[in-house]
Design a protein around this motif. Structure first.
Motif, short mmCIF file in Angstrom:
data_model
loop_
_atom_site.label_atom_id
_atom_site.label_comp_id
_atom_site.label_asym_id
_atom_site.label_seq_id
_atom_site.Cartn_x
_atom_site.Cartn_y
_atom_site.Cartn_z
N VAL A 9 33.74 12.06 -12.16
CA VAL A 9 34.48 11.92 -13.42
C VAL A 9 35.93 12.37 -13.28
O VAL A 9 36.85 11.71 -13.78
CB VAL A 9 33.78 12.72 -14.54
N HIS A 10 36.16 13.46 -12.58
CA HIS A 10 37.51 14.04 -12.53
C HIS A 10 38.17 13.92 -11.15
O HIS A 10 39.30 14.39 -10.98
CB HIS A 10 37.45 15.52 -12.92
N ASN A 11 37.48 13.32 -10.20
CA ASN A 11 38.01 13.21 -8.83
C ASN A 11 38.36 14.59 -8.28
O ASN A 11 39.36 14.77 -7.58
CB ASN A 11 39.25 12.30 -8.82
N ASP A 12 37.50 15.56 -8.57
CA ASP A 12 37.71 16.97 -8.21
C ASP A 12 36.48 17.42 -7.42
O ASP A 12 35.37 17.50 -7.97
CB ASP A 12 37.89 17.78 -9.48
N LEU A 13 36.65 17.71 -6.12
CA LEU A 13 35.52 18.08 -5.27
C LEU A 13 35.37 19.59 -5.24
O LEU A 13 36.28 20.31 -4.80
CB LEU A 13 35.73 17.55 -3.85
N ARG A 14 34.20 20.06 -5.73
CA ARG A 14 33.91 21.49 -5.73
C ARG A 14 32.63 21.76 -4.96
O ARG A 14 31.60 21.14 -5.20
CB ARG A 14 33.79 22.02 -7.16
N GLY A 38 46.11 11.24 -3.88
CA GLY A 38 45.67 9.87 -3.78
C GLY A 38 44.21 9.74 -3.42
O GLY A 38 43.60 8.69 -3.63
N THR A 39 43.64 10.83 -2.86
CA THR A 39 42.21 10.84 -2.54
C THR A 39 41.45 11.73 -3.51
O THR A 39 40.45 11.32 -4.10
CB THR A 39 41.98 11.34 -1.10
N LEU A 40 41.94 12.98 -3.68
CA LEU A 40 41.32 13.92 -4.60
C LEU A 40 42.41 14.64 -5.40
O LEU A 40 43.51 14.86 -4.90
CB LEU A 40 40.50 14.96 -3.83
N LYS A 41 42.07 15.01 -6.62
CA LYS A 41 42.98 15.84 -7.41
C LYS A 41 42.97 17.28 -6.92
O LYS A 41 43.99 17.96 -6.94
CB LYS A 41 42.59 15.80 -8.89
N ALA A 42 41.79 17.72 -6.45
CA ALA A 42 41.66 19.10 -5.98
C ALA A 42 40.44 19.22 -5.08
O ALA A 42 39.47 18.46 -5.21
CB ALA A 42 41.54 20.07 -7.15
N LEU A 43 40.51 20.17 -4.17
CA LEU A 43 39.37 20.52 -3.32
C LEU A 43 39.16 22.01 -3.43
O LEU A 43 40.08 22.80 -3.17
CB LEU A 43 39.64 20.13 -1.86
N SER A 44 37.95 22.40 -3.79
CA SER A 44 37.65 23.81 -3.98
C SER A 44 36.35 24.16 -3.27
O SER A 44 35.33 23.47 -3.44
CB SER A 44 37.51 24.13 -5.48
#
Length: 285
Positions: free
Chosen positions: A45-50, A86-92
């Motif tokens: 949904v948010h392009n945010d990988l956690r 361009g791939t992810l908004k964030a990586l956590s």
């Protein structure tokens, strides 16, 4: 399991001939990788990988540096955060663990190879976050809130020298801004008589040993950005400092201009600044 990322030596030699080869090569081998609790909803949904936990059972990291006569090829020096755009908004990743870390650093220069090895180390990182905001956060070190690194039983032979450095254990914690060396020694690899017989520069034979060398209030941020290290407080406890000369073999006929210990320290990389050094229970010989 048993994954490898190895540089292609034949392709690299072809790039050297074409003068397009980089100076750095990396080889990575890992035994087992475990990834726990990926938040798929936020990713979709948010392009945010956690990720809650990333664990590596055994990791072997080899880094080879080989300067060339030609200038290195210019490549864009984009940060990790910018490359992620361009791939992810964030990586956590909440926690990163490496139970067995083996590091092999080599540098080839003038046909000679200098090597540093650290085996059986343990590595942990907390709150790894890759965003543009995290990149500018001065409370983070390489995108993390904290890194803990433990290196046991380390030995390093100083190039073009008879000396080597040993320590029983090093523990670094970037969150508490401390580094603690246990049983650290600087000593000669050859006997006293052999040293004095071969010495032509009238240099003292040095032996240093401390039970603990404790660095406190370390500012790690400039180390990653500018290649310099600032340590506010150093404690040296329990040990000895020995400087020996033997007039049977050594003569006072060599200039010592520019040879003072602090002048050699000033040549070190990275640049290091110590505000205060406290010495206790150290015997001078």
């Amino acid at each position: 399991k048993n994954a490898e990322l190895v540089s292609d030596s034949l392709r690299y030699q072809a790039m050297v001939k074409a003068k397009t080869a980089p100076e750095q090569r990396v080889n990575i081998q890992l035994h087992e990788l475990t990834i726990e609790n990926i938040n798929l909803w936020r990713l979709i949904v948010h392009n945010d990988l956690r990720i809650r936990r990333l664990a590596v059972d055994t990791l072997a990291l080899g880094l080879l540096n080989e300067p060339h006569s030609f200038a290195p090829v210019d490549t864009p020096s984009a940060s990790l955060a910018r490359r992620l755009q361009g791939t992810l908004k964030a990586l956590s990743i909440a926690k990163i663990e490496v139970n067995q870390l083996h590091v092999h650093l080599s540098k080839i220069e003038n046909g000679r190879t200098q090597t540093v090895r650290a085996k059986n180390s343990c590595f942990q990182a907390r709150d790894f976050l890759v965003t543009e905001q995290a990149e500018r956060d001065t409370n983070r070190f390489f995108y993390t809130r904290g890194i803990e690194l433990t290196i046991p039983n380390f030995s390093y032979q100083i190039p073009e020298s008879v000396y080597q450095i040993n320590f029983e254990k090093l523990h670094v914690d970037t969150e508490s801004k401390q580094a603690l060396f246990s049983k650290i020694k600087l000593h000669s690899r050859i006997s006293e008589e052999a040293y004095f017989r071969q010495d032509t520069e009238n240099k003292a034979l040095i032996s240093l040993a401390w039970d603990t060398l404790h660095l406190k209030h370390i500012d790690f941020h400039p180390l990653s950005k500018e290649g310099r290290l600032h340590v506010a407080h150093v404690d040296l406890k329990h040990g000895h400092a020995s400087f020996k000369k033997d007039k049977r073999y050594q003569k006072d006929n060599v200039s010592k201009i520019g040879q003072a210990p602090h002048q050699h320290i000033m040549k070190l990389k990275p640049r290091i600044r110590f505000d205060r050094i406290f010495v206790s229970d150290v015997v001078g010989i």
